[in-house]
Write a protein that holds these residues in place. Structure first.
Motif, PDB file in Angstrom:
ATOM      1  N   TRP A   1      45.168  12.425-101.160  1.00  0.00           N
ATOM      2  CA  TRP A   1      44.568  13.736-101.353  1.00  0.00           C
ATOM      3  C   TRP A   1      45.515  14.824-100.867  1.00  0.00           C
ATOM      4  O   TRP A   1      45.635  15.879-101.483  1.00  0.00           O
ATOM      5  N   VAL A   2      46.204  14.565 -99.770  1.00  0.00           N
ATOM      6  CA  VAL A   2      47.174  15.537 -99.241  1.00  0.00           C
ATOM      7  C   VAL A   2      48.235  15.810-100.303  1.00  0.00           C
ATOM      8  O   VAL A   2      48.554  16.966-100.579  1.00  0.00           O
ATOM      9  N   TYR A   3      48.792  14.755-100.910  1.00  0.00           N
ATOM     10  CA  TYR A   3      49.811  14.940-101.943  1.00  0.00           C
ATOM     11  C   TYR A   3      49.259  15.699-103.147  1.00  0.00           C
ATOM     12  O   TYR A   3      49.914  16.596-103.685  1.00  0.00           O
ATOM     13  N   ALA A   4      48.052  15.370-103.573  1.00  0.00           N
ATOM     14  CA  ALA A   4      47.471  15.994-104.762  1.00  0.00           C
ATOM     15  C   ALA A   4      47.056  17.440-104.536  1.00  0.00           C
ATOM     16  O   ALA A   4      47.020  18.234-105.479  1.00  0.00           O
ATOM     17  N   ASN A   5      46.764  17.796-103.298  1.00  0.00           N
ATOM     18  CA  ASN A   5      46.202  19.123-103.007  1.00  0.00           C
ATOM     19  C   ASN A   5      46.942  19.859-101.897  1.00  0.00           C
ATOM     20  O   ASN A   5      46.364  20.719-101.236  1.00  0.00           O
ATOM     21  N   ALA A   6      48.204  19.552-101.706  1.00  0.00           N
ATOM     22  CA  ALA A   6      48.970  20.114-100.588  1.00  0.00           C
ATOM     23  C   ALA A   6      48.936  21.635-100.550  1.00  0.00           C
ATOM     24  O   ALA A   6      48.875  22.229 -99.474  1.00  0.00           O
ATOM     25  N   ASP A   7      48.948  22.267-101.714  1.00  0.00           N
ATOM     26  CA  ASP A   7      48.982  23.732-101.744  1.00  0.00           C
ATOM     27  C   ASP A   7      47.692  24.368-101.212  1.00  0.00           C
ATOM     28  O   ASP A   7      47.660  25.565-100.960  1.00  0.00           O
ATOM     29  N   GLN A   8      46.655  23.580-101.000  1.00  0.00           N
ATOM     30  CA  GLN A   8      45.402  24.092-100.433  1.00  0.00           C
ATOM     31  C   GLN A   8      45.381  24.001 -98.906  1.00  0.00           C
ATOM     32  O   GLN A   8      44.455  24.499 -98.269  1.00  0.00           O
ATOM     33  N   ILE A   9      46.390  23.361 -98.336  1.00  0.00           N
ATOM     34  CA  ILE A   9      46.425  23.145 -96.890  1.00  0.00           C
ATOM     35  C   ILE A   9      47.318  24.208 -96.241  1.00  0.00           C
ATOM     36  O   ILE A   9      48.467  24.367 -96.648  1.00  0.00           O
ATOM     37  N   PRO A  10      46.799  24.936 -95.260  1.00  0.00           N
ATOM     38  CA  PRO A  10      47.602  25.979 -94.609  1.00  0.00           C
ATOM     39  C   PRO A  10      48.893  25.414 -94.009  1.00  0.00           C
ATOM     40  O   PRO A  10      48.903  24.328 -93.439  1.00  0.00           O
ATOM     41  N   GLY A  11      49.971  26.171 -94.182  1.00  0.00           N
ATOM     42  CA  GLY A  11      51.266  25.775 -93.646  1.00  0.00           C
ATOM     43  C   GLY A  11      52.113  24.963 -94.610  1.00  0.00           C
ATOM     44  O   GLY A  11      53.213  24.542 -94.266  1.00  0.00           O
ATOM     45  N   PHE A  12      51.624  24.761 -95.832  1.00  0.00           N
ATOM     46  CA  PHE A  12      52.329  23.947 -96.826  1.00  0.00           C
ATOM     47  C   PHE A  12      53.710  24.514 -97.150  1.00  0.00           C
ATOM     48  O   PHE A  12      53.886  25.714 -97.286  1.00  0.00           O
TER      49      PHE A  12
END
Length: 109
Positions: free
Chosen positions: A73-84
């Motif tokens: 999920w991190v790989y698929a949605n990394a741009d949604q996680i602050p600090g990416f």
């Protein structure tokens, strides 16, 4: 590191958590890059501004358990996680931004 000091390619690879080969092949895209003959050097101040600190970046294996989500999920949605931060094919996270997000999300009651 003082703001006027330089980082070696080895030191920067430890901060970005990528290989020295990656650093050398992408050096022109990294702020504060200076080539001194065969040596690759990077000014601390531009790196600290770019990353928010000189702390090692976090990778998906470090982020996933803290968010209680799968690494996929991190790989698929990394741009949604602050600090990416995308470094070529790598995804990394600025620890200061990510930690501020985690700490600011409130505590469980």
């Amino acid at each position: 590191h003082s703001p006027l000091s330089l980082l070696t390619d080895e030191q920067l690879s430890a901060i970005l958590t990528v290989s020295i080969d990656w650093i050398r092949s992408h050096a022109d895209d990294i702020p504060g890059f200076q080539r001194l003959g065969m040596y690759y050097r990077f000014q601390c101040a531009p790196i600290a501004i770019w990353l928010g600190s000189l702390d090692p970046l976090l990778d998906s294996d470090q982020i996933a358990p803290r968010l209680k989500i799968p690494v996929s999920w991190v790989y698929a949605n990394a741009d949604q996680i602050p600090g990416f931060l995308r470094l070529g094919r790598y995804i990394r996270f600025r620890p200061t931004v990510f930690n501020d997000f985690i700490e600011g999300s409130g505590t469980c009651q």
